[in-house]
Design an enzyme around this catalytic site. Structure first.
Site, PDB file in Angstrom:
ATOM      1  N   SER A   1      -4.654   6.907  14.018  1.00  0.00           N
ATOM      2  CA  SER A   1      -4.292   6.892  15.343  1.00  0.00           C
ATOM      3  C   SER A   1      -5.544   7.062  16.317  1.00  0.00           C
ATOM      4  O   SER A   1      -6.538   7.518  15.847  1.00  0.00           O
ATOM      5  CB  SER A   1      -3.412   8.027  15.785  1.00  0.00           C
ATOM      6  OG  SER A   1      -4.250   9.146  15.909  1.00  0.00           O
ATOM      7  N   ASN A   2      -5.379   6.453  17.482  1.00  0.00           N
ATOM      8  CA  ASN A   2      -6.477   6.580  18.503  1.00  0.00           C
ATOM      9  C   ASN A   2      -6.892   7.862  18.858  1.00  0.00           C
ATOM     10  O   ASN A   2      -8.247   8.040  19.182  1.00  0.00           O
ATOM     11  CB  ASN A   2      -6.124   5.765  19.558  1.00  0.00           C
ATOM     12  CG  ASN A   2      -5.943   4.176  19.393  1.00  0.00           C
ATOM     13  OD1 ASN A   2      -5.979   3.540  18.113  1.00  0.00           O
ATOM     14  ND2 ASN A   2      -6.097   3.316  20.210  1.00  0.00           N
ATOM     15  N   GLU A   3      -6.147   8.744  18.673  1.00  0.00           N
ATOM     16  CA  GLU A   3      -6.433  10.154  18.766  1.00  0.00           C
ATOM     17  C   GLU A   3      -7.602  10.571  17.508  1.00  0.00           C
ATOM     18  O   GLU A   3      -8.646  11.035  17.824  1.00  0.00           O
ATOM     19  CB  GLU A   3      -5.397  11.091  18.861  1.00  0.00           C
ATOM     20  CG  GLU A   3      -4.570  11.036  20.125  1.00  0.00           C
ATOM     21  CD  GLU A   3      -3.661   9.743  20.076  1.00  0.00           C
ATOM     22  OE1 GLU A   3      -3.373   8.986  19.344  1.00  0.00           O
ATOM     23  OE2 GLU A   3      -3.271   9.496  21.312  1.00  0.00           O
TER      24      GLU A   3
ATOM     25  N   SER B   1       0.808   6.661   2.850  1.00  0.00           N
ATOM     26  CA  SER B   1       1.253   7.366   3.700  1.00  0.00           C
ATOM     27  C   SER B   1       2.666   8.239   3.237  1.00  0.00           C
ATOM     28  O   SER B   1       3.134   7.339   2.354  1.00  0.00           O
ATOM     29  CB  SER B   1       1.988   6.842   5.200  1.00  0.00           C
ATOM     30  OG  SER B   1       0.683   6.648   5.798  1.00  0.00           O
TER      31      SER B   1
ATOM     32  N   GLU C   1     -12.798  -1.214   6.357  1.00  0.00           N
ATOM     33  CA  GLU C   1     -12.308  -1.705   7.503  1.00  0.00           C
ATOM     34  C   GLU C   1     -13.268  -1.776   8.533  1.00  0.00           C
ATOM     35  O   GLU C   1     -13.404  -0.686   9.214  1.00  0.00           O
ATOM     36  CB  GLU C   1     -10.947  -0.939   7.881  1.00  0.00           C
ATOM     37  CG  GLU C   1     -10.440  -1.391   9.219  1.00  0.00           C
ATOM     38  CD  GLU C   1      -9.767  -2.909   9.162  1.00  0.00           C
ATOM     39  OE1 GLU C   1     -10.662  -3.517   9.592  1.00  0.00           O
ATOM     40  OE2 GLU C   1      -8.925  -3.149   8.367  1.00  0.00           O
TER      41      GLU C   1
ATOM     42  N   GLN D   1       0.683  -1.422  -0.070  1.00  0.00           N
ATOM     43  CA  GLN D   1       0.060   0.074  -0.054  1.00  0.00           C
ATOM     44  C   GLN D   1       0.891   1.126   0.072  1.00  0.00           C
ATOM     45  O   GLN D   1       1.631   1.443   1.005  1.00  0.00           O
ATOM     46  CB  GLN D   1      -0.795  -0.148   1.390  1.00  0.00           C
ATOM     47  CG  GLN D   1      -1.775   1.378   1.187  1.00  0.00           C
ATOM     48  CD  GLN D   1      -2.540   1.354   2.810  1.00  0.00           C
ATOM     49  OE1 GLN D   1      -1.903   0.895   3.725  1.00  0.00           O
ATOM     50  NE2 GLN D   1      -3.751   1.666   2.591  1.00  0.00           N
ATOM     51  N   GLY D   2       0.501   2.160  -1.100  1.00  0.00           N
ATOM     52  CA  GLY D   2       1.417   3.419  -0.868  1.00  0.00           C
ATOM     53  C   GLY D   2       0.497   4.601  -0.744  1.00  0.00           C
ATOM     54  O   GLY D   2       0.215   5.415  -1.499  1.00  0.00           O
TER      55      GLY D   2
END
Lengths: 400, 381, 400, 381
Positions: free
Chosen positions: A385-387, A129, A244, A126-127
């Site tokens: 992220s969880n944030e 980020s 997801e 997967q490209g």
């Protein structure tokens, strides 16, 4: 209202479990019980066995090569794999790129790529980020300029998981630099053997090589490898990320880790008796078990809701699954390390090829456990992220 | 109450800080890790020159007469650099054994060598079944003529691969977990029957698994029939030093995180402008300051004359510092995001060191239990 | 560097402790051990004993009637009072309004008010918060309009602690409605007997009457009761709030609560043995004890730093003391409630006058403990909520 | 798997919701609290009319044949209103005792009265020394002719002051903490020798301290020599209902908090725009959803046939719901600020009810220990 599985579902679980017991190579299982990632060869071997059985892509529609399962069956199947433990179908192929091609791809793309994905003839990566675009994914800068029947790609991707194994990469690239942030992005499929691509390993803190930087220097990509419309790639990205739905809960994987933890805590001594007899340690394990049971029920609720939903929008409940699922996994990894005591600190070779460092200096069951704890800190960072998940909940659920 | 450093203490602090600023950049540290020893012999020599290796020994024995505060100051600086040298094992632990358990004659023979950087010590204490109980000892010491012969296996002997001498706990009498009957022995690391397997630990340090087969001890430290009080004393001094080291490492991890938050841009603004992350950084600071307070308490409490009170105080130190280290370590990674998950970035190395620091000689959970079982810090009334 | 108290300080502690043992009425002490606030009469009686001894205002300079103590002595004195437990000198008089008058007041104001404050001839209360101005204190709306030699005050204050006992109130009022938020505010002293003042009780969730609303309806206040300059009242407010240097840590008070907790956990049975023998309960107590020990050391550090500071700026370390001090106190109150089990749930009369509800339905030591737990939730809200403290730390300490 | 409500279940849910919307505003509730009973006799009658009081009984006995899901639905609505009526004690607990421990004859006599709202029951179980152990019983039951005579003292008998009959655990044999030898007895609350002292509890409910002096029992429920399995079964059903009630109360506390965050202005903007508070509200939602999941699990697990498995499952329910209730309760106060600390504002009442709900029949800590001691939920492998 009935939370129980049906007779058919229970029978299906047995079928899956029997299949795994029969077909999963012992070496793969043992490696995974020790907490190591399966090797490329082990993943490929297993994926092909699943494919031969017609189980390679639990979530795909039948016409694309999926088994035509209900959500409950998919959940049971994945849970059984996780708790065996056995490798899951390769996510890049089956849960990321495949569904995008099924949803947005041309017939030619489907014919060309899907069967090879199922059989893991092509390993995808997967490209998405980039160094400057982490939580803020749409801030990506990699450019693709159309020249005739090719795009020419320049830029850099990072955190590219298992790019070292990959035959193909699916990319988000900026095709219109003047458009607003989320517009002007396109979704490209790129052969990793194309000239101009360089893969550079990123070694993570425990010493493992899981992720990479991938550099693109005038890489020519045929226009036929564009998925969907040019400048509409963000739709593909949103679809992929929203896809997801309950995978991040990883209930089966955590159950397997707790089982393992109980074994190790029985072997490992504390205060002259097995650690498992220490009330405080047991309390910690129990608290995880309870959270996991609640999470399992939450997953069931999401499945039940999903089964009835017609739209393809991501369910905001997935944020709950992500946050709790990763917290539980991280707590498991921490307790496993703690259970091993000073012997967890041997710096093993996470690839497991063995550099002689770990020979006979610690009990087998203790090796590598600190490394897994360190590595699993990533879980609350990646996949949104969880944030970021809390931001999503505050906005999408609570209207704040 | 006086928190000011004396002129000498400030000089000491500055000299260590300067040495590490010059010699312990992140890249330099990586290079040291790759050497055979796993640390820098050059830095070690310079530590000797600065007097850091003779620090805790009496001046008339060739040392510098430093006490717990001096140890704390040096440990904090070494923690800031997450330095790899065998200072804790040789100077703090070895030094305490020599001061509290050796004859003047033995000290006369060893201290000048230690101070000169010519002798390194390691403490062979952990066994497979012992976890964090100092008194859980299976390794045996049998009287043989005027000396002792040791048999057994020790694990996680920090710097056991580069040390010239090992300090070994072994049982002269009693069963596996009896408090009495433990002796402490000095062993030549190259003596016949000593087998060492060195390895790297996850925090970048070195350790060894040590097997002892009919090894003749060079000397006895303290009372061979009742050496546990000596071991307790030494470990409490090590805990005080570990607290200093943890505070130094936490401070750097926190600074690094706050700096990153000021520069890293996401969604068009520095991530440090997001309140949820600001509050996390504030909570890290609370944890750090509470740990710093406990490191100061440790430097005082380690001198407590009543061993039971001293042990309880040091247990409290372990609990607070361990809890803080866990939170600061984990959150420094989380607030950085992916970058701190890479080997190339310093933050993860601080996290790993803080993780191991917590657990050395027993983690916070272990000492919560100890402190609970011994009545806690506050008397009922 | 030496964290220990000097010989003189140890002797001083003994002097204080002996004085308390000799002079504190048993009824006051017992009431406080039970977790109840002392009555007005008990507070007045004790304050006068302290005043007779010259100890009524630990922090005041000698010329204003203080004892001329070092910071360490003040800390020791307060800690001894808290852990006795004995009433502290009345905060509104001694730590809030008194210091403002000493710093900003006229000679006439000092002469008129300070001696009566010391002897608790006047009970003061604080008129800062308003319904719309909580964490955002400067958003206050109560107006004072000058008419000749009087101000005419209109508006409403809230959360006015013990206004029902008060003879005087110190007020923040808006004197210039056109000025920017923090400008145009003045600091006034107002006799509670002035016509136009109405006090209305606010009953808190546990049933106690501690706080009030105070309404001002054309209340005439002589101009001589302005402290400092007109429109400069925010300076007084900042000074007053910043004056709170280490009081909120309340180490002595928490130590007293832990002692009490250990007594109750010895009386209260769990699993057929005293609760204090349960490992999990003991663990929780131990964790509080450790945090408290660290906090005590942090207070010492703040005292040592303060002793050398010349400026009057608030020390940002006070945020650490507030956050940890209140967390510890809240944990104590929760464990006390839990220790009492089902008998904590008797709804006692928090004023302790007795409405017959609590006669012989629970052990004495259990009564009211749930009420204190509920009430103490306020601690993380008032005095600048713990969230505001984190904002302060992020900005003042960390530069975020 | 099927989470959908049947048509009947949805009707039931709606009818309870409507009753409470009409009759259980915050001010109405306050008025009910001030009555002699401490709850509303009018609402109680209407609950009877809606069939809520006969809910769990078989239709041929005068009930409505509701099961665990129906109980959950009603409990959740009552939790939303933090209703004060003796529904849990009479219908859930009393109902379970009658269904599982009474003769058909006794049921025939009592069920129609309960369903009609004419008979209220209370469960006298807690003793001063028992805390949360159901088997820790000192109250004695002595055989006397064909019946039993009870002596002892019971505390925290919820709605013990308004109930006409008490269900009392008492010891027919064995020592204080023996598992065998416990009987369950039906006692007329006005019988000679019964002394009741009613009081208000901190969550606004009513309870009584009950003394029994030579009280003759009206009937025996279950096996008088081995009644503990019956008590366990009943308490597990109560736990399932309490979970539903807690979820209802948490939902309202959370909604109320989020609404307040949208309107309350500080520093010129709604406090809900501050990210640190947003994240807290999100964490509350996670806690609430986890508790909701466990309340559904409870409704299923309570029907588990193996009592040991059932007890473990219900212990897990208690742990999750209790932890969530604590967090949601405390944070709903914190995010509101001062306003929620006042008796005049509803939020604090939810917090208080959630606090007591957690601890009824044992708090989360109690059940963590129980579950730990019985091997947890996941088998080692």
């Amino acid at each position: 209202m009935d939370l129980r599985f049906t007779e058919e579902e229970i029978a299906f679980r047995k079928e899956v479990r029997d299949f795994i017991a029969r077909e999963l190579p012992a070496a793969t299982r043992e490696r995974m019980i020790a907490g190591k990632s399966p090797t490329k060869e082990q993943v490929v071997e297993w994926q092909r066995k699943l494919n031969a059985k017609g189980w390679a892509a639990p979530e795909w529609p039948k016409e694309a090569g999926g088994p035509g399962w209900t959500l409950a069956q998919r959940y049971i199947f994945r849970e059984e794999l996780q708790q065996a433990p056995a490798p899951s179908p390769l996510g890049f192929n089956i849960n990321m790129c495949g569904p995008v091609i099924i949803e947005f791809g041309t017939e030619a793309q489907k014919k060309r790529f899907l069967p090879r994905m199922l059989n893991l003839d092509d390993w995808w990566c997967q490209g998405f980020s980039e160094p400057g675009a982490g939580s803020d994914l749409a801030g990506l800068k990699t450019r693709a300029v159309r020249e005739g029947d090719h795009y020419v790609v320049n830029g850099q991707k990072t955190w590219t998981t298992l790019a070292q194994h990959a035959d193909w990469i699916f990319l988000l690239v900026r095709t219109d630099p003047n458009a607003k942030k989320q517009e002007g992005i396109s979704f490209l499929l790129v052969d990793m053997k194309t000239p101009g691509i360089t893969v550079r390993p990123i070694i993570t803190i425990e010493g493992g090589h899981e992720v990479n930087e991938v550099f693109f220097d005038d890489v020519k990509v045929p226009v036929e490898n564009l998925v969907g419309e040019e400048n509409k790639g963000w739709d593909c990205a949103k679809f992929l990320l929203g896809n997801e739905r309950f995978g991040q809960a990883r209930v089966g994987a955590s159950r397997e880790r707790i089982r393992r933890l109980k074994v190790i805590a029985q072997e490992s001594m504390d205060g002259g008796r097995p650690l498992m007899e220490d009330p405080d340690f047991r309390r910690k394990v129990t608290e995880i078990e309870v959270e996991l049971k609640a999470l399992e029920m939450t997953v069931m609720r999401v499945i039940a809701t999903e089964t009835k939903r017609k739209d393809k929008k991501p369910d905001p409940a997935t944020s709950v699954l992500k946050i709790k699922g990763t917290e539980i996994q991280q707590m498991c990894s921490e307790l496993l390390m703690k259970a091993a005591g000073p012997y967890a600190w041997v710096d093993g070779d996470p690839e497991g090829e063995g550099d002689g460092n770990e020979v006979d200096v610690a009990p087998d069951w203790a090796l590598g456990l600190a490394g897994i704890y360190f590595n699993w800190r990533k879980q609350s960072i990646y996949g949104g992220s969880n944030e970021i998940q809390r931001n999503i909940m505050a906005k999408a659920f609570l209207g704040l | 109450m006086d928190f000011d450093l004396s002129e000498e203490q400030r000089l000491l602090q500055d000299s260590v800080a300067k040495l590490l600023a010059d010699k312990y950049g992140f890249e330099q540290r990586k290079a040291y890790m790759k050497t055979k020893e796993g640390w820098s012999t050059e830095v070690w020599s310079q530590m000797a020159e600065l007097g850091l290796l003779g620090l805790p020994f009496a001046e008339d024995e060739g040392g510098f007469g430093g006490g717990a505060v001096e140890t704390l100051l040096v440990a904090e600086q070494l923690g800031r650099a997450i330095a790899l040298e065998p200072w804790l094992t040789t100077v703090v632990i070895g030094g305490s054994f020599l001061r509290n358990g050796a004859s003047a004659e033995l000290r006369g023979a060893l201290v000048p060598k230690i101070a000169a950087g010519e002798l390194k010590l390691a403490f062979a204490q952990v066994e497979r079944q012992s976890r964090y109980d100092l008194f859980d000892v299976l390794t045996s010491a049998k009287k043989d003529g005027s000396g002792y012969v040791l048999n057994g296996r020790k694990g996680y002997v920090v710097h056991g691969d580069s040390a010239e001498k090992l300090i070994v706990t072994a049982r002269t009498a009693g069963g596996q977990r009896d408090l009495k009957g433990i002796g402490v022995f000095l062993v030549d690391a190259n003596a016949p029957g000593v087998q060492r397997r060195g390895y790297r630990t996850v925090d970048g340090q070195r350790a060894a698994e040590v097997e002892l087969s009919d090894v003749r001890a060079e000397a006895v430290l303290g009372n061979p029939e009742n050496g546990l009080p000596l071991v307790d004393q030494v470990v409490d001094e090590a805990i005080a030093a570990l607290a200093g080291e943890a505070v130094g490492a936490m401070q750097v991890a926190h600074d690094m995180t706050v700096d990153y938050m000021k520069t890293r841009q996401q969604f068009g603004r520095p991530i440090g402008s997001f309140q949820a992350l600001q509050h996390r950084a504030a909570d890290m600071l609370v944890a750090l300051e509470q740990a710093r307070s406990m490191s100061l308490f440790a430097a005082m409490a380690v001198a407590e004359r009543d061993p039971a009170e001293r042990r309880k105080s040091m247990a409290a130190v372990k609990v607070q510092v361990g809890r803080s280290a866990r939170f600061v370590g984990q959150q420094s990674i989380q607030l950085h995001g992916g970058i701190a998950m890479t080997m190339e970035y310093a933050c993860g190395h601080y996290f790993k060191r803080l993780t191991v620091n917590d657990a050395m000689f027993g983690d916070a959970d272990h000492y919560v239990r100890y402190l609970s079982d011994t009545g806690g810090l506050v008397q009922a009334a």
